[in-house]
Scaffold this motif. Structure first.
Motif, PDB file in Angstrom:
ATOM      1  N   THR A 216      38.704 -19.383   9.873  1.00  0.00           N
ATOM      2  CA  THR A 216      38.553 -17.932   9.773  1.00  0.00           C
ATOM      3  C   THR A 216      39.805 -17.240  10.278  1.00  0.00           C
ATOM      4  O   THR A 216      40.205 -17.428  11.431  1.00  0.00           O
ATOM      5  CB  THR A 216      37.340 -17.451  10.578  1.00  0.00           C
ATOM      6  OG1 THR A 216      36.161 -18.053  10.037  1.00  0.00           O
ATOM      7  CG2 THR A 216      37.207 -15.940  10.515  1.00  0.00           C
ATOM      8  N   THR A 218      40.058 -13.697   9.729  1.00  0.00           N
ATOM      9  CA  THR A 218      39.289 -12.603  10.316  1.00  0.00           C
ATOM     10  C   THR A 218      37.899 -12.591   9.701  1.00  0.00           C
ATOM     11  O   THR A 218      37.741 -12.734   8.487  1.00  0.00           O
ATOM     12  CB  THR A 218      39.960 -11.225  10.125  1.00  0.00           C
ATOM     13  OG1 THR A 218      39.119 -10.215  10.682  1.00  0.00           O
ATOM     14  CG2 THR A 218      40.187 -10.904   8.663  1.00  0.00           C
ATOM     15  N   THR A 229      41.435  -6.210  13.882  1.00  0.00           N
ATOM     16  CA  THR A 229      40.389  -7.095  13.371  1.00  0.00           C
ATOM     17  C   THR A 229      39.385  -7.395  14.479  1.00  0.00           C
ATOM     18  O   THR A 229      39.628  -7.104  15.657  1.00  0.00           O
ATOM     19  CB  THR A 229      40.989  -8.426  12.863  1.00  0.00           C
ATOM     20  OG1 THR A 229      41.529  -9.155  13.986  1.00  0.00           O
ATOM     21  CG2 THR A 229      42.086  -8.175  11.848  1.00  0.00           C
ATOM     22  N   GLU A 231      38.865 -10.128  15.665  1.00  0.00           N
ATOM     23  CA  GLU A 231      39.502 -11.131  16.531  1.00  0.00           C
ATOM     24  C   GLU A 231      40.657 -10.545  17.333  1.00  0.00           C
ATOM     25  O   GLU A 231      41.449 -11.285  17.927  1.00  0.00           O
ATOM     26  CB  GLU A 231      39.992 -12.310  15.688  1.00  0.00           C
ATOM     27  CG  GLU A 231      38.898 -13.115  15.016  1.00  0.00           C
ATOM     28  CD  GLU A 231      38.300 -12.413  13.784  1.00  0.00           C
ATOM     29  OE1 GLU A 231      37.212 -12.811  13.346  1.00  0.00           O
ATOM     30  OE2 GLU A 231      38.939 -11.459  13.266  1.00  0.00           O
ATOM     31  N   ALA A 278      44.502 -13.678  15.192  1.00  0.00           N
ATOM     32  CA  ALA A 278      43.742 -13.294  16.385  1.00  0.00           C
ATOM     33  C   ALA A 278      44.646 -13.029  17.580  1.00  0.00           C
ATOM     34  O   ALA A 278      45.514 -13.849  17.909  1.00  0.00           O
ATOM     35  CB  ALA A 278      42.743 -14.394  16.734  1.00  0.00           C
ATOM     36  N   THR A 279      44.453 -11.879  18.207  1.00  0.00           N
ATOM     37  CA  THR A 279      45.116 -11.402  19.429  1.00  0.00           C
ATOM     38  C   THR A 279      46.588 -11.040  19.235  1.00  0.00           C
ATOM     39  O   THR A 279      47.218 -10.518  20.163  1.00  0.00           O
ATOM     40  CB  THR A 279      45.020 -12.415  20.600  1.00  0.00           C
ATOM     41  OG1 THR A 279      45.886 -13.523  20.349  1.00  0.00           O
ATOM     42  CG2 THR A 279      43.584 -12.891  20.791  1.00  0.00           C
TER      43      THR A 279
END
Length: 417
Positions: A216, A218, A229, A231, A278-279
């Motif tokens: 994944t 997002t 997102t 995430e 993510a992040t």
């Protein structure tokens, strides 16, 4: 017993405070009667943060302590095996705790004073690369894998390969033997040292009828922070004019819309969307980006989207998909590209899944590197950022008698499978 321990701790803390800041904690009742001299303090700014260098190089830091008396400072290392001092230069010899005292000897009416800094000297990160997933294998097959480390010749530590699925596959040295249907999960590990952290990389190889897992990028979006997102990856949108975005209350979709006014059709324009892993806020400046989605056995990027009816009617649905990799060279990141035309069914009112074969991408930006292989790049570097943009926007008037041109796209989840 516990009370005695607490008392000893309090006494130690008081003693340390005296040794750190003052000329001395003893001595009389008031100023002139203090034989130790006037108290002074030492200000010693935090010198940590630098990583240990790889021999024969040595990382150094200039120490910058000052005394309130204005007197000279001398430095002493309490951990000479980790860090040594020469004058005001601190040399980081290996990773670990470094303790340094900044001393002012006193004189001219001042007592001696000391301040201490204690910090950790971190190791360098290393990564395993050239560990490509061989793809789906039949039961009974034997496969050779030869991972290598980004540390290269800087270390002599071998890379070991193990499996966490011994009933599906076995490992002998660098040879994998496929034993049964299922997912063969193998991990390459390179040991750490005084200068490098341990590095690991896991590959999941489908065997027989098994299918690899989905990754994944997002799974949704944040209604309370519409440019991020689910995430916590940053979202960027750009357009030639009038852009706005909305996120569904349940976070399932992100809609980016552009309105533009013109007195005639065919005025042109542009728009696009960028989604970070993510992040991530940005790609790492001046180095490889290690965060992101690392392709393993996945074959395609799948994304749920819908374009506005005017865009579809005008047959302006061609889309560019850019994959920004963590591979950095010559002041840029390698980017892969795919031109595709999304498929929309007139009978479906809502998001529709699009699928693009990862091996069909080409190199859009090589950063001056030659002979780049798309699959090797995807296997060896993470996808840190995605971009969707259009070569040409909708230039049809959506409603008779108006001059507002609307282009929009709605995005759902983005995965690799």
């Amino acid at each position: 017993m516990r009370g005695q321990q607490k008392m000893r701790f309090q006494l130690t803390a008081v003693g340390l405070a005296c040794a750190t800041l003052l000329a001395g904690c003893g001595g009389g009742g008031g100023g002139k009667g203090n034989d130790a001299g006037m108290a002074q303090s030492v200000s010693f700014p935090f010198p940590g943060g630098s990583k240990v260098a790889v021999p024969p190089a040595v990382a150094t830091i200039t120490l910058k302590a000052t005394a309130s008396s204005g007197g000279p400072i001398t430095y002493v290392s309490n951990t000479p095996a980790t860090c040594s001092v020469s004058g005001d230069t601190l040399s980081l010899l290996k990773s670990g705790e470094c303790s340094v005292n900044a001393n002012q000897a006193g004189g001219d009416g001042y007592a001696a004073a000391t301040a201490r800094q204690l910090f950790v000297v971190p190791k360098n990160d290393q990564g395993i690369w050239r560990f490509a997933n061989p793809g789906t294998q039949p039961v009974g097959a034997s496969v050779q894998v030869t991972p290598a480390s980004t540390a290269g010749s800087l270390t002599d530590f071998p890379i070991s390969i193990t499996t966490s699925s011994p009933t599906v596959c076995s490992v002998t040295g660098t040879t994998l033997k496929m034993l049964a249907d299922g997912l063969c999960v193998v991990t390459a590990t390179q040991a750490g040292s005084d200068f490098f952290n341990e590095a690991t990389l896991t590959k999941t190889i489908p065997v027989g009828a098994a299918e690899g897992p989905a990754l994944t990028f997002t799974g949704g979006y944040r209604p309370t922070d519409s440019w991020r997102t689910a995430e916590a990856g940053k979202i960027e949108g750009y357009s030639s004019s009038g852009a706005q975005n909305t996120v569904a209350d349940d976070g399932s979709t992100f809609t980016f819309r552009m309105d533009k006014r013109s007195s005639a059709a065919g005025f042109g324009g542009y728009y696009g969307l960028r989604f970070y892993a993510a992040t991530l806020e940005n790609l790492v400046a001046g180095a490889n980006t290690l965060a992101g989605v690392r392709i393993d056995s996945q074959k395609a990027i799948k994304f749920n989207m819908l374009m506005n009816p005017e865009m579809i009617t005008a047959q302006k649905t061609e889309l560019r998909v850019w994959l920004y990799l963590g591979h950095y060279a010559n002041n840029c990141n390698v980017v892969l590209e795919k031109f595709m035309t999304p498929v929309f069914s007139p009978s479906v009112q809502g998001l529709q899944e699009q699928s693009v074969d990862l091996k069909s991408f080409t190199v859009q930006s090589s950063c001056g590197l030659s002979n780049l292989d798309v699959w090797d790049e995807l296997q060896n570097y993470p996808i840190a950022k995605l971009e969707f943009n259009v070569p040409g926007i909708n230039d049809q008037v959506p409603t008779a008698g108006t001059d507002i041109y609307t282009t929009s796209v709605t995005m759902g989840k983005i995965t690799f499978k």
